[in-house]
Design an enzyme around this catalytic site. Structure first.
Site, PDB file in Angstrom:
ATOM      1  N   CYS A  58       0.836  -1.207   0.000  1.00  0.00           N
ATOM      2  CA  CYS A  58       0.000   0.000   0.000  1.00  0.00           C
ATOM      3  C   CYS A  58       0.868   1.254   0.000  1.00  0.00           C
ATOM      4  O   CYS A  58       1.684   1.446   0.900  1.00  0.00           O
ATOM      5  CB  CYS A  58      -0.895  -0.025   1.238  1.00  0.00           C
ATOM      6  N   TYR A  89      -6.285   4.692 -10.670  1.00  0.00           N
ATOM      7  CA  TYR A  89      -6.217   3.768  -9.541  1.00  0.00           C
ATOM      8  C   TYR A  89      -7.142   2.580  -9.761  1.00  0.00           C
ATOM      9  O   TYR A  89      -6.766   1.424  -9.522  1.00  0.00           O
ATOM     10  CB  TYR A  89      -6.583   4.506  -8.249  1.00  0.00           C
ATOM     11  N   GLU A 101       1.934  -0.307  -7.049  1.00  0.00           N
ATOM     12  CA  GLU A 101       1.821   0.953  -6.315  1.00  0.00           C
ATOM     13  C   GLU A 101       3.219   1.319  -5.816  1.00  0.00           C
ATOM     14  O   GLU A 101       3.871   0.510  -5.139  1.00  0.00           O
ATOM     15  CB  GLU A 101       0.872   0.813  -5.131  1.00  0.00           C
ATOM     16  N   ASP A 136      -3.474  -7.358   1.572  1.00  0.00           N
ATOM     17  CA  ASP A 136      -3.602  -6.752   0.248  1.00  0.00           C
ATOM     18  C   ASP A 136      -2.952  -7.679  -0.779  1.00  0.00           C
ATOM     19  O   ASP A 136      -1.735  -7.876  -0.771  1.00  0.00           O
ATOM     20  CB  ASP A 136      -2.922  -5.384   0.207  1.00  0.00           C
ATOM     21  N   TYR A 141       0.654  -4.878  -5.451  1.00  0.00           N
ATOM     22  CA  TYR A 141       1.244  -4.790  -4.114  1.00  0.00           C
ATOM     23  C   TYR A 141       2.629  -5.444  -4.039  1.00  0.00           C
ATOM     24  O   TYR A 141       3.161  -5.649  -2.955  1.00  0.00           O
ATOM     25  CB  TYR A 141       0.310  -5.431  -3.086  1.00  0.00           C
ATOM     26  N   CYS A 207      -3.712   1.651   6.818  1.00  0.00           N
ATOM     27  CA  CYS A 207      -2.492   1.238   6.141  1.00  0.00           C
ATOM     28  C   CYS A 207      -1.577   0.574   7.152  1.00  0.00           C
ATOM     29  O   CYS A 207      -0.725   1.226   7.758  1.00  0.00           O
ATOM     30  CB  CYS A 207      -1.784   2.409   5.465  1.00  0.00           C
ATOM     31  N   CYS A 216      18.463  -4.255   8.567  1.00  0.00           N
ATOM     32  CA  CYS A 216      19.259  -4.426   7.356  1.00  0.00           C
ATOM     33  C   CYS A 216      20.641  -3.812   7.568  1.00  0.00           C
ATOM     34  O   CYS A 216      20.745  -2.635   7.914  1.00  0.00           O
ATOM     35  CB  CYS A 216      18.564  -3.756   6.184  1.00  0.00           C
TER      36      CYS A 216
END
Length: 222
Positions: A58, A89, A101, A136, A141, A207, A216
């Site tokens: 998203c 969209y 997206e 999603d 996605y 969201c 990382c």
């Protein structure tokens, strides 16, 4: 943001032959100014600004992650990596454009390195889920990094190699993130105005964060 439009969300990439035809120009007006940073959404930006395109599910929450990163000049959400020119969209949600997206991240490399931008990307979603992120589902996605400089390309691939063992230790699978140059991925198309800085305009908007909790490592020299 799991809309259905026309047909069910697709989890198989559409072929160019089956992709929607699109159009020759935007079907809507793009805002000129970032509502949080006050900078131009489409440029021009200060000399030396670099741009990378990052998809992590998203795009509402992804954009907020990057506008809060020091050194970022502007952010914008849009569609990229597919076949349909100037999609809407609703069209992207059908799975028939091939786009993901994505967030345009324009940043000052004197303040924040390409490596740190991309480390932020890895640490704020689950890059192992393929054509989905959490609930999603669909090709829109998918996780992706579209680069514009050799430094970004190097940082993306080196951090992927270093991040995979961290994910494996936590029980996650293989990273599925698509990494390629922005030229190869094709044009970035700005999303409709109501999507830009959505979570600034709608602080309670839906969201969820799908971060894995893995850190990382910083790429060498970054």
């Amino acid at each position: 943001m799991n809309w259905l439009f026309g047909s069910a969300l697709k989890t198989t990439m559409v072929t160019p032959e089956r992709a929607l035809a699109g159009r020759d120009a935007y079907a809507y007006t793009i805002p000129t100014t970032h509502t949080v940073l006050g900078t131009p959404l489409q440029g021009p930006w200060p000399e030396g600004t670099e741009v990378v395109y990052l998809a992590m599910g998203c795009f509402w929450g992804a954009e907020k992650t990057f506008w809060n990163l020091p050194g970022v000049v502007t952010t914008a959400v849009g569609y990229q990596g597919g076949f349909t020119p100037f999609p809407t969209y609703e069209e992207t949600c059908t799975g028939l454009t091939g786009h993901t997206e994505i967030v345009l991240v324009a940043y000052d490399p004197a303040v924040v390195s390409a490596g740190d931008v991309i480390r932020t990307f890895w640490e704020n979603h689950d890059p192992t889920q393929g054509y989905r992120q959490g609930n999603d589902a669909g090709t829109q996605y998918r996780s992706a990094i579209y680069t514009t400089t050799p430094e970004q390309e190097l940082a993306a691939r080196s951090t992927l190699a270093d991040f995979q063992p961290r994910l494996t230790e936590r029980g996650y699978g293989t990273i599925t993130t698509e990494i390629r140059s922005a030229d190869e991925a094709g044009p970035f198309y700005y999303a409709e105005g109501y999507h830009q800085q959505y979570l600034d305009k709608n602080p309670a908007g839906y969201c969820p964060v799908h971060a894995t909790g893995a850190s990382c490592p910083r790429p060498t020299g970054a």
